[in-house]
Write a protein that holds these residues in place. Structure first.
Motif, PDB file in Angstrom:
ATOM      1  N   GLY A  52       0.815  -1.206   0.000  1.00 21.00           N
ATOM      2  CA  GLY A  52       0.000   0.000   0.000  1.00 21.00           C
ATOM      3  C   GLY A  52       0.847   1.252   0.000  1.00 21.00           C
ATOM      4  N   LEU A  53       1.903   1.257   0.814  1.00 22.39           N
ATOM      5  CA  LEU A  53       2.796   2.413   0.868  1.00 22.39           C
ATOM      6  C   LEU A  53       3.573   2.582  -0.436  1.00 22.39           C
ATOM      7  N   SER A  99       1.489   3.947  -3.261  1.00 19.53           N
ATOM      8  CA  SER A  99       1.274   5.385  -3.083  1.00 19.53           C
ATOM      9  C   SER A  99       2.504   6.183  -3.485  1.00 19.53           C
ATOM     10  N   ALA A 155      -3.678   2.641   1.139  1.00 16.70           N
ATOM     11  CA  ALA A 155      -3.168   2.343   2.479  1.00 16.70           C
ATOM     12  C   ALA A 155      -4.255   1.738   3.365  1.00 16.70           C
TER      13      ALA A 155
END
Length: 420
Positions: free
Chosen positions: A166-167, A170, A259
């Motif tokens: 998720g990080l 991003s 996230a």
């Protein structure tokens, strides 16, 4: 307390298993990062289509339906260590190819479909071979402990992988995640190469001829194997569709970003991790009643998660769902695997993989269609309800059946005297 901790990590005293677990921890973390990246990519390419996610999931699991029984025969006949090295190298090449397409800005939906099909073909060989290989690493006595520790590192990876993915999505996009996944397979290959083959627990000479039907006949002739296998088939098809449901739940119900989506997956994995450590103390084969109870608990928690009113409540209930999922999967695995003779283990675990994961294409298509029609919540409610009903049916069949010791396993065909 020291005695409990020593029992929990007993399999890690074996060098070959330590190497295997370390490599798998890295590789499986990469795989779960890839799951998040692949799903996010599909949603971006299709405008949040549940049907497209269902097709990708179906393609990834369809080869398990077609090839797993044959792969179980390969695992019983060939060197499992070398077989695992080969399939992990192929998986790395597939992940690298998709990553390069994304980096070049030329990826299309059919590329993802093709990747899912290729990875599913490799997994059809890898999954039953890996499951059967654990018993060669530690022996029958430590198999439940090693299996539970395997579930523990698998779920450690499920906690870390989606959160990192998720990080990374991003910050850098999906391609970076895919490159990390491609590199992670080399950790498993390295661990396998560093093992000492002489310390593996192998049951004599591998048979020259392996008949897949012998494994099927064994299960069909044994109620103590057949009933948990039926339960595994139903729950595997309708209850274990989290890869499809969670991204839809995050985006279409809770309107979450990448996230927050990772947090839902992490909550499920964290519950699974706690359950995995809880089952490391098991010694011996669990009773069928424990398998049924775990299935009931899992189904109830999953159905409640489908009704969660907020993202925060969903996180809590998915933790409980993850706990129930591993309690069930481990109990069923140990019940089936420890009920089969070592010479049959590859084929029996191939059949286990077939009914657990090979039925996923049917469940994925149904749940994907139902999610588009009634919303993402319906997939969790359906899976939970089906799990509860299946558990109650199996319990009724068990209580209504005859009691007594199961019949002995037939001798492997390769060890019978055969007229040439």
């Amino acid at each position: 307390m020291k005695r409990i901790l020593a029992g929990t990590y007993q399999s890690l005293t074996i060098r070959n298993f330590r190497l295997f677990a370390a490599g798998q921890l890295v590789s499986v973390a990469g795989t779960w990062m890839m799951v998040v990246a692949q799903d996010w990519l599909v949603l971006a390419l299709t405008g949040d289509s549940g049907t497209a996610l269902g097709v990708v999931t179906a393609l990834q699991f369809a080869p398990l339906l077609l090839l797993t029984l044959y792969a179980g025969g390969l695992a019983d006949r060939h060197d499992k260590r070398r077989l695992l090295m080969a399939v992990n190298l192929v998986s790395a090449a597939l992940a690298l190819s998709l990553a390069l397409l994304v980096l070049a800005g030329r990826v299309e939906l059919w590329h993802v479909f093709l990747f899912a099909l290729g990875l599913g073909t490799v997994n059809a060989v890898e999954v039953p071979t890996r499951m059967a290989f654990v018993s060669e690493l530690v022996g029958a006595e430590l198999l439940p402990n090693a299996s539970a520790l395997s579930a523990a590192y698998f779920n450690c990876a499920r906690v870390v992988g989606p959160a990192l993915a998720g990080l990374m999505i991003s910050w850098s996009g999906t391609a970076a995640v895919m490159l990390v996944n491609a590199a992670s397979y080399l950790a498993t290959v390295g661990g396998l190469r560093m093992m000492r083959p002489g310390e593996l627990h192998r049951s004599g000479r591998r048979p020259d001829r392996v008949r897949v039907m012998d494994g099927i006949r064994l299960v069909m002739s044994r109620r103590d194997l057949l009933l948990p296998m039926v339960l595994v088939a139903v729950i595997g098809m309708l209850g274990f569709n989290f890869q499809l449901i969670l991204p839809l739940l995050a985006k279409t119900v809770f309107h979450a970003d990448a996230a927050e989506f990772g947090l839902l997956t992490t909550a499920l994995a964290a519950g699974s991790l706690v359950a995995a450590f809880a089952t490391t103390l098991r010694r011996g084969r669990p009773p069928l009643g424990l398998v049924v109870a775990a299935a009931l608990g899992f189904g109830i928690m999953q159905a409640l998660a489908g009704l969660a009113p907020t993202h925060a409540v969903a996180v809590v209930l998915l933790f409980g769902t993850g706990f129930g999922s591993v309690c069930f999967a481990q109990a069923a695995n140990h019940r089936i695997q420890l009920g089969a003779a070592p010479a049959y283990r590859g084929r029996i675990m191939a059949l286990y993989t077939l009914v657990f994961q090979g039925t996923t294409p049917f469940g994925a298509l149904l749940v994907g269609w139902l999610s588009d029609l009634l919303g993402a919540r319906s997939g969790l409610v359906l899976g939970g309800t089906a799990s509860v009903v299946a558990a109650l049916v199996v319990l009724a069949l068990h209580l209504g059946g005859t009691t007594g010791a199961p019949p002995p396993s037939p001798r492997p065909a390769a060890f019978r005297s055969v007229r040439r």
